[in-house]
Design a protein around this motif. Structure first.
Motif, PDB file in Angstrom:
ATOM      1  N   LYS A  61       0.847  -1.189   0.000  1.00  0.00           N
ATOM      2  CA  LYS A  61       0.000   0.000   0.000  1.00  0.00           C
ATOM      3  C   LYS A  61       0.879   1.234   0.000  1.00  0.00           C
ATOM      4  CE  LYS A  61      -3.951  -1.642  -0.306  1.00  0.00           C
ATOM      5  NZ  LYS A  61      -4.640  -1.407  -1.544  1.00  0.00           N
ATOM      6  N   ALA A  62       0.539   2.181  -0.868  1.00  0.00           N
ATOM      7  CA  ALA A  62       1.286   3.446  -0.961  1.00  0.00           C
ATOM      8  C   ALA A  62       0.353   4.598  -0.657  1.00  0.00           C
ATOM      9  CB  ALA A  62       1.862   3.604  -2.359  1.00  0.00           C
ATOM     10  N   ARG A  63       0.873   5.582   0.004  1.00  0.00           N
ATOM     11  CA  ARG A  63       0.141   6.812   0.269  1.00  0.00           C
ATOM     12  C   ARG A  63       1.095   7.979   0.069  1.00  0.00           C
ATOM     13  NH1 ARG A  63      -3.234   3.744  -0.430  1.00  0.00           N
ATOM     14  NH2 ARG A  63      -5.030   3.212   0.833  1.00  0.00           N
ATOM     15  N   ALA A  66       2.571  10.009   4.942  1.00  0.00           N
ATOM     16  CA  ALA A  66       2.844   8.909   5.872  1.00  0.00           C
ATOM     17  C   ALA A  66       1.696   8.702   6.852  1.00  0.00           C
ATOM     18  CB  ALA A  66       4.149   9.164   6.618  1.00  0.00           C
ATOM     19  N   LEU A  69      -1.034   6.170   6.014  1.00  0.00           N
ATOM     20  CA  LEU A  69      -0.736   4.734   5.999  1.00  0.00           C
ATOM     21  C   LEU A  69      -1.515   3.975   7.067  1.00  0.00           C
ATOM     22  CD1 LEU A  69       3.096   4.787   5.345  1.00  0.00           C
ATOM     23  CD2 LEU A  69       1.313   4.034   3.765  1.00  0.00           C
ATOM     24  N   GLU A  70      -1.878   4.662   8.149  1.00  0.00           N
ATOM     25  CA  GLU A  70      -2.599   4.000   9.242  1.00  0.00           C
ATOM     26  C   GLU A  70      -3.917   3.387   8.782  1.00  0.00           C
ATOM     27  OE1 GLU A  70      -3.056   6.584  12.613  1.00  0.00           O
ATOM     28  OE2 GLU A  70      -0.974   7.237  12.489  1.00  0.00           O
ATOM     29  N   ALA A  72      -4.529   2.537   5.463  1.00  0.00           N
ATOM     30  CA  ALA A  72      -4.334   2.000   4.111  1.00  0.00           C
ATOM     31  C   ALA A  72      -4.765   0.549   3.980  1.00  0.00           C
ATOM     32  CB  ALA A  72      -2.869   2.148   3.699  1.00  0.00           C
ATOM     33  N   LEU A 105       4.070  -1.021   3.677  1.00  0.00           N
ATOM     34  CA  LEU A 105       3.523   0.323   3.527  1.00  0.00           C
ATOM     35  C   LEU A 105       4.613   1.252   3.012  1.00  0.00           C
ATOM     36  CD1 LEU A 105       1.677   0.376   6.959  1.00  0.00           C
ATOM     37  CD2 LEU A 105       0.674  -0.137   4.725  1.00  0.00           C
ATOM     38  N   ALA A 107       5.569   5.252   1.711  1.00  0.00           N
ATOM     39  CA  ALA A 107       5.250   6.682   1.633  1.00  0.00           C
ATOM     40  C   ALA A 107       6.535   7.440   1.334  1.00  0.00           C
ATOM     41  CB  ALA A 107       4.623   7.173   2.943  1.00  0.00           C
TER      42      ALA A 107
END
Length: 122
Positions: A61-63, A66, A69-70, A72, A105, A107
């Motif tokens: 998962k990319a956001r 940051a 990400l919690e 995602a 994860l 970011a």
């Protein structure tokens, strides 16, 4: 309509980049990449990796931030990955390897976060 197509294209590009980063991260930590973007009738596994008798089916998962990400990853996404992993297990665990589902994860301006064994029903 063009705007949403452009947005999907950007998201697709971001996802592919994050999957490449995750695969590189795994390689740096001794994993061998067995597959990327492996599709099944029940969903897709972003990365399949092996290390020392263990196969990890990895959701990436990319956001862009940051703190995003919690949220995602959720139960629905993990359930889809677990269903795909069950289908793929016989092809990637032919020698009795243990298997698990991980999440990476990604970011900007931070190291990837590798969450291990996130689905306990597998």
């Amino acid at each position: 309509m063009k705007r949403s197509a452009a947005k999907r294209e950007r998201a697709e590009k971001q996802g592919r980049r994050a999957e490449s980063i995750a695969a590189g991260w795994l390689r740096l930590h001794g994993w061998r990449i067995l597959g990327q973007r492996v599709r099944t009738a029940h969903g897709e596994v972003d990365v399949i990796a092996k290390r020392a008798g263990l196969v990890a089916f990895v959701e990436v998962k990319a956001r862009t931030k940051a703190e995003d990400l919690e949220t995602a990853i959720d139960h629905h996404r993990l359930k889809r990955v677990a269903a795909a992993a069950e289908i793929l297990y016989p092809d990637y665990c032919k020698n009795g390897e243990d298997a698990r589902i991980d999440v990476i994860l990604v970011a900007p301006r931070r190291l990837p976060t590798h969450l291990t064994n996130v689905w306990h029903g597998f």
